[in-house]
Design a protein around this motif. Structure first.
Motif, PDB file in Angstrom:
ATOM      1  N   PHE A  57      27.692  36.345  32.864  1.00  0.00           N
ATOM      2  CA  PHE A  57      26.560  35.414  32.866  1.00  0.00           C
ATOM      3  C   PHE A  57      25.316  36.104  33.421  1.00  0.00           C
ATOM      4  O   PHE A  57      25.398  36.933  34.337  1.00  0.00           O
ATOM      5  CB  PHE A  57      26.902  34.168  33.687  1.00  0.00           C
ATOM      6  CG  PHE A  57      27.966  33.316  33.054  1.00  0.00           C
ATOM      7  CD1 PHE A  57      27.636  32.236  32.249  1.00  0.00           C
ATOM      8  CD2 PHE A  57      29.304  33.604  33.256  1.00  0.00           C
ATOM      9  CE1 PHE A  57      28.618  31.467  31.652  1.00  0.00           C
ATOM     10  CE2 PHE A  57      30.299  32.833  32.668  1.00  0.00           C
ATOM     11  CZ  PHE A  57      29.951  31.763  31.865  1.00  0.00           C
ATOM     12  N   PHE A  58      24.165  35.712  32.875  1.00  0.00           N
ATOM     13  CA  PHE A  58      22.906  36.359  33.217  1.00  0.00           C
ATOM     14  C   PHE A  58      21.802  35.310  33.349  1.00  0.00           C
ATOM     15  O   PHE A  58      21.806  34.310  32.637  1.00  0.00           O
ATOM     16  CB  PHE A  58      22.506  37.371  32.136  1.00  0.00           C
ATOM     17  CG  PHE A  58      23.564  38.392  31.838  1.00  0.00           C
ATOM     18  CD1 PHE A  58      23.616  39.594  32.530  1.00  0.00           C
ATOM     19  CD2 PHE A  58      24.534  38.144  30.869  1.00  0.00           C
ATOM     20  CE1 PHE A  58      24.604  40.527  32.257  1.00  0.00           C
ATOM     21  CE2 PHE A  58      25.519  39.069  30.590  1.00  0.00           C
ATOM     22  CZ  PHE A  58      25.560  40.266  31.293  1.00  0.00           C
ATOM     23  N   VAL A  59      20.856  35.574  34.254  1.00  0.00           N
ATOM     24  CA  VAL A  59      19.651  34.759  34.379  1.00  0.00           C
ATOM     25  C   VAL A  59      18.464  35.656  34.081  1.00  0.00           C
ATOM     26  O   VAL A  59      18.384  36.785  34.586  1.00  0.00           O
ATOM     27  CB  VAL A  59      19.513  34.154  35.788  1.00  0.00           C
ATOM     28  CG1 VAL A  59      18.280  33.267  35.864  1.00  0.00           C
ATOM     29  CG2 VAL A  59      20.746  33.357  36.145  1.00  0.00           C
ATOM     30  N   HIS A  60      17.529  35.181  33.290  1.00  0.00           N
ATOM     31  CA  HIS A  60      16.393  36.014  32.902  1.00  0.00           C
ATOM     32  C   HIS A  60      15.371  36.177  34.020  1.00  0.00           C
ATOM     33  O   HIS A  60      14.557  37.091  33.961  1.00  0.00           O
ATOM     34  CB  HIS A  60      15.715  35.429  31.662  1.00  0.00           C
ATOM     35  CG  HIS A  60      16.501  35.616  30.405  1.00  0.00           C
ATOM     36  ND1 HIS A  60      15.932  35.620  29.154  1.00  0.00           N
ATOM     37  CD2 HIS A  60      17.825  35.811  30.183  1.00  0.00           C
ATOM     38  CE1 HIS A  60      16.861  35.811  28.224  1.00  0.00           C
ATOM     39  NE2 HIS A  60      18.029  35.910  28.837  1.00  0.00           N
ATOM     40  N   TRP A 116      19.057  31.181  30.928  1.00  0.00           N
ATOM     41  CA  TRP A 116      20.313  31.826  31.278  1.00  0.00           C
ATOM     42  C   TRP A 116      21.101  32.097  30.000  1.00  0.00           C
ATOM     43  O   TRP A 116      20.831  31.515  28.959  1.00  0.00           O
ATOM     44  CB  TRP A 116      21.123  30.977  32.256  1.00  0.00           C
ATOM     45  CG  TRP A 116      21.546  29.634  31.726  1.00  0.00           C
ATOM     46  CD1 TRP A 116      20.794  28.500  31.670  1.00  0.00           C
ATOM     47  CD2 TRP A 116      22.817  29.296  31.157  1.00  0.00           C
ATOM     48  NE1 TRP A 116      21.513  27.471  31.111  1.00  0.00           N
ATOM     49  CE2 TRP A 116      22.756  27.923  30.788  1.00  0.00           C
ATOM     50  CE3 TRP A 116      24.001  29.994  30.936  1.00  0.00           C
ATOM     51  CZ2 TRP A 116      23.847  27.261  30.207  1.00  0.00           C
ATOM     52  CZ3 TRP A 116      25.086  29.337  30.355  1.00  0.00           C
ATOM     53  CH2 TRP A 116      24.983  27.982  30.007  1.00  0.00           C
ATOM     54  N   GLN A 117      22.098  32.977  30.110  1.00  0.00           N
ATOM     55  CA  GLN A 117      22.773  33.466  28.911  1.00  0.00           C
ATOM     56  C   GLN A 117      24.147  33.990  29.289  1.00  0.00           C
ATOM     57  O   GLN A 117      24.417  34.264  30.463  1.00  0.00           O
ATOM     58  CB  GLN A 117      21.928  34.584  28.284  1.00  0.00           C
ATOM     59  CG  GLN A 117      22.149  34.840  26.823  1.00  0.00           C
ATOM     60  CD  GLN A 117      21.031  35.680  26.213  1.00  0.00           C
ATOM     61  OE1 GLN A 117      20.159  36.194  26.912  1.00  0.00           O
ATOM     62  NE2 GLN A 117      21.056  35.842  24.902  1.00  0.00           N
ATOM     63  N   ALA A 118      25.046  34.133  28.316  1.00  0.00           N
ATOM     64  CA  ALA A 118      26.401  34.610  28.583  1.00  0.00           C
ATOM     65  C   ALA A 118      26.876  35.487  27.429  1.00  0.00           C
ATOM     66  O   ALA A 118      26.331  35.436  26.321  1.00  0.00           O
ATOM     67  CB  ALA A 118      27.354  33.436  28.787  1.00  0.00           C
ATOM     68  N   ALA A 119      27.914  36.294  27.700  1.00  0.00           N
ATOM     69  CA  ALA A 119      28.446  37.192  26.678  1.00  0.00           C
ATOM     70  C   ALA A 119      29.898  37.511  26.994  1.00  0.00           C
ATOM     71  O   ALA A 119      30.349  37.381  28.141  1.00  0.00           O
ATOM     72  CB  ALA A 119      27.614  38.471  26.612  1.00  0.00           C
ATOM     73  N   ASN A 120      30.631  37.942  25.972  1.00  0.00           N
ATOM     74  CA  ASN A 120      31.979  38.457  26.150  1.00  0.00           C
ATOM     75  C   ASN A 120      32.235  39.501  25.070  1.00  0.00           C
ATOM     76  O   ASN A 120      31.301  39.936  24.382  1.00  0.00           O
ATOM     77  CB  ASN A 120      33.027  37.329  26.143  1.00  0.00           C
ATOM     78  CG  ASN A 120      33.056  36.551  24.831  1.00  0.00           C
ATOM     79  OD1 ASN A 120      32.489  36.977  23.819  1.00  0.00           O
ATOM     80  ND2 ASN A 120      33.720  35.412  24.834  1.00  0.00           N
ATOM     81  N   ALA A 121      33.493  39.896  24.907  1.00  0.00           N
ATOM     82  CA  ALA A 121      33.807  40.954  23.950  1.00  0.00           C
ATOM     83  C   ALA A 121      33.719  40.493  22.505  1.00  0.00           C
ATOM     84  O   ALA A 121      33.916  41.291  21.584  1.00  0.00           O
ATOM     85  CB  ALA A 121      35.200  41.504  24.233  1.00  0.00           C
TER      86      ALA A 121
END
Length: 789
Positions: A57-60, A116-121
């Protein structure tokens, strides 16, 4: 345009990498509560689509900290009431999983949205929105049945319409007679519903309402007397979902809808006319007042001004520019003018004196300033013939065009409205004409970049040069994950080229991870160094669904991904097999393992279904290594219609270590839907005695009749569904053997704990071979009589 279906835009440009075959990319759903006060830590639940335990998870905004507090929960099936008939055939909203998290907001954080944003494989989500406030913040009590009392005004409450037909009600007190403004923020959070606000006085009389038919979020201002009011929040179609989050701000005072001029020139002091609801009298009419404003010099893009009125202070934010900001019809080049189409079907005309060889950048903004106008511009040549026109720029209803002047002369610029919204003082627009300034801007087509292991992925950076600048631009990429290299080695957009094709090459043994990156361009412009960030668009399909102008960011997100390891399909794909209502259908599914994978596969109900889900559920199923065919359990509730097909979408999950040993969860869809046609139920519960009465201290005795199909030969377990009753009511489960059709079901109720009417749901469950439940429910209404005096 009404925006119920505005989020159907394709996502083709959102991922620069060629999509990995049959991969399920995660998506953002919501954050609840959707906002919080600066200087606090806000505990939230993040809702997402096809989320896995290994999400990042990420916050800009680097000032904000986002911490994940737990793993993803169960797939959330919407509760009743359900839509049937024509509405039951509408596309289903995605099913989500929630993760507990917290935002830590610094005390000096300004009010406004953060991304905010999220990522995985499997890939990267689009961005979500969380709103920072600076005043009193409350959260809806979702178990409250009476109107929830709010704190003293002003106040902002975070809530959600979490099921169909829900109406949220809040009670507030107006301490002093005067205007009160109520504003709903929903679509700006990414909540895809059109809100309705209704205000009632203490006697239940409707005193004000607003319906969001255009998808811009509703706001109203009404003249209030001192006393109590109730405000109701609902969807225009009475829909609801866990993702229907909102923020409701209730503020004493009026509101500004427009200003003339609409923007301020840096360093200038001038008189500004404010236009708004009840600015002078506190009534419901559009009124105006004038105030002198000293706009600040410096590099700031905006200026927040506190307008003092007889009914309190109203905040309004002006964009700042370096252009002369005029009013009326006298437009200089370069320059800007704010105009008003205050008569129906009116237009505005401006004379531009041009010289051969000049280049004009012309813009007409209305939506950007909250104006109701949908502006169109036409440019007429010296002979009166049209030489250029534009209606909508990409991503907005505002207009603009570029024009090279072919000959000296007087040109006429015409601004008109396409929406039929002219005719009020609030129908403002700002038209500007600029001549080129030496410089450049840089853009990429998408904000998220998925990079498969071992792949080479193209990334195109486009340069727009302005003025006389024609030189080369040197690019630098910061933050690429380990194992990713960019070529060519020298990243330079040549002087004679508008873009550069970069290749991002991923090592086959890289770790699958995500990281934010930035790209910066530098050049010599007029003998001085100039640096500009690369921007990417933020599409209005997630996050803010109703931006006033196109939004963009300089934060790009890169994720190294893995190929899926399985594909499959239902044996009876899209065929319509007959299934009894209330039963569990074992749907045969064939599986094929890919890329040499031979291990376990977990089948799950997919987040994306076809029609309205209506309580259809699928239990997780682990398929052992080597097994290529299995039966996925599809539970079909007894209330499903026999006049339509019901469908189940399935996805497959594989756990696999990446080249660095990190365990990743790879998702792939099962191709096609399990399609079923409902027929008569195997089990039906009823209570023949109808509504009941009970005296204090007496048990509630319910006579239950079980109707069984000859195909159901298993015993039935009866139990009380008491999730919302707690310890107030209890009942021992009863097992009803085959051949028995009538039993008494006894409910013990704590004396005095329930007064008036209460409904009890009794569930019967039989389990067929293969652990396939058959379920029926009946609900009995009981009136609890008062104790004898």
């Amino acid at each position: 345009m009404t925006c119920r279906s505005a989020v159907l835009t394709a996502f083709a440009l959102l991922v620069l990498a060629a999509p990995v075959s049959a991969q399920l990319v995660p998506e953002v759903g919501y954050v609840y509560p959707p906002g919080g006060k600066a200087g606090t830590t806000v505990n939230v639940h993040l809702g997402g689509i096809e989320w896995t335990p290994d999400m990042q998870f990420f916050v800009h905004d680097k000032r904000v900290k986002l911490e994940i507090l737990g793993p993803p929960g169960e797939l959330l099936i919407p509760p009743p009431p359900y839509w049937f008939g024509a509405k039951g055939r509408l596309s289903a909203l995605p099913l989500l999983r929630e993760r507990p998290a917290k935002f830590t907001l610094p005390a000096d954080m300004p009010a406004g949205p953060i991304r905010w944003q999220a990522a995985n494989a499997n890939g990267i989500t689009s961005t979500g929105v969380f709103v920072v406030g600076t005043g009193t913040e409350l959260i809806e009590d979702e178990k409250h049945t009476a109107p929830q009392a709010l704190a003293a005004l002003p106040v902002t409450v975070s809530g959600r319409l979490w099921k169909n037909e829900e109406v949220d009600r809040y009670k507030f007190t107006v301490a002093k007679a005067g205007p009160v403004t109520c504003e709903l923020t929903a679509r700006r959070l990414g909540s895809n519903f059109n809100g309705v606000l209704e205000v009632y006085d203490a006697k239940g009389k409707l005193v004000a309402e607003v319906v969001d038919t255009e998808g811009h979020d509703p706001v109203l201002t009404f003249p209030a007397l001192a006393g109590d009011y109730t405000i109701a929040v609902r969807d225009i179609d009475h829909a609801g979902d866990r993702a229907y989050t909102y923020r409701l701000a209730i503020t004493p005072g009026t509101r500004v809808t427009a200003t003339i001029p609409a923007a301020g020139k840096r360093g200038e002091t001038r008189e500004v006319e404010f236009i708004g609801v009840g600015l002078v009298t506190g009534g419901t009419a559009i009124e105006s007042l004038k105030k002198p404003i000293a706009f600040p010099a410096g590099a700031a893009d905006s200026f927040a001004f506190k307008l003092e009125t007889a009914f309190g202070v109203v905040s309004h934010t002006f964009p700042l520019s370096d252009l002369p900001e005029g009013v009326g019809t006298a437009l200089t080049i370069p320059g800007a003018v704010t105009g008003v189409l205050d008569k129906p079907n009116a237009d505005a005309k401006f004379t531009l004196t041009g010289k051969k060889g000049e280049h004009w950048s012309i813009k007409a903004d209305a939506r950007r300033f909250g104006s109701p106008l949908d502006v169109m511009i036409r440019l007429l040549g010296p002979d009166g013939k049209q030489v250029a026109m534009n209606d909508d720029l990409p991503g907005t209803t505002d207009a603009g065009l570029e024009y090279n002047v072919p000959a000296d002369g007087a040109y006429q610029l015409v601004v008109a409205d396409q929406a039929g919204s002219a005719g009020t003082k609030a129908a403002i627009f700002r038209v500007s004409v600029r001549t080129p300034v030496d410089g450049f801007s840089l853009h990429v087509p998408a904000q998220k970049l998925s990079l498969p292991l071992g792949a080479k992925v193209p990334l195109a950076v486009k340069a727009t040069r302005t003025g006389t600048f024609k030189g080369p631009i040197t690019l630098a990429i910061t933050g690429l994950p380990a194992g990713v290299t960019a070529t060519p080695a020298m990243l330079v957009i040549p002087a004679d080229k508008p873009d550069l094709a970069i290749t991002l090459e991923v090592a086959a043994d890289a770790a699958t991870t995500a990281t934010p990156i930035t790209i910066t361009g530098t050049a010599d412009v007029g003998g001085k160094p100039m640096a500009r960030p690369v921007f990417a668009p933020l599409p209005a399909t997630t996050g803010n669904l109703t931006p006033r102008s196109p939004e963009e960011t300089e934060t790009l997100l890169v994720a190294i991904t893995m190929k899926p390891r399985v594909k499959g399909a239902p044996v009876d794909k899209d065929t319509g097999r007959k299934v009894p209502r209330g039963s569990t259908h074992p749907a045969d599914v064939t599986l094929e393992r890919l890329e040499g994978y031979a291990g376990e596969i977990t089948l799950r109900q997919s987040a994306r279904q076809s029609y309205q889900v209506q309580g259809i559920t699928g239990r997780d199923l682990v398929v052992p290594a080597g097994v290529a065919k299995t039966a996925f359990p599809c539970f079909m509730p007894e209330w499903l219609e026999t006049t339509r097909t019901s469908r189940m979408g399935i996805m497959a999950e594989v756990k696999l270590a990446d080249p660095k040993g990190n365990v990743r969860h790879l998702l792939a869809p099962i191709d096609g839907f399990v399609t079923m046609t409902m027929e008569g139920a195997l089990l039906k519960l009823s209570h023949p005695d109808g509504d009941l009465q009970s005296r204090p201290g007496d048990p509630v005795v319910v006579r239950i009749h079980l109707g069984r199909s000859p195909r159901l030969v298993e015993p039935v377990k009866l139990e009380l569904m008491s999730d919302e009753l707690g310890d107030v009511a209890k009942a021992e489960a009863i097992v009803v053997q085959p051949g028995q059709s009538d039993v008494e079901f006894r409910i013990a109720v704590s004396p005095g704990k329930i007064i008036g009417e209460q409904s009890f749901t009794i569930r019967g469950t039989a389990v067929q071979p293969g652990n396939l439940p058959v379920v029926s429910e009946t609900t009995v209404r009981v009136t609890f009589l008062p104790a004898a005096k």
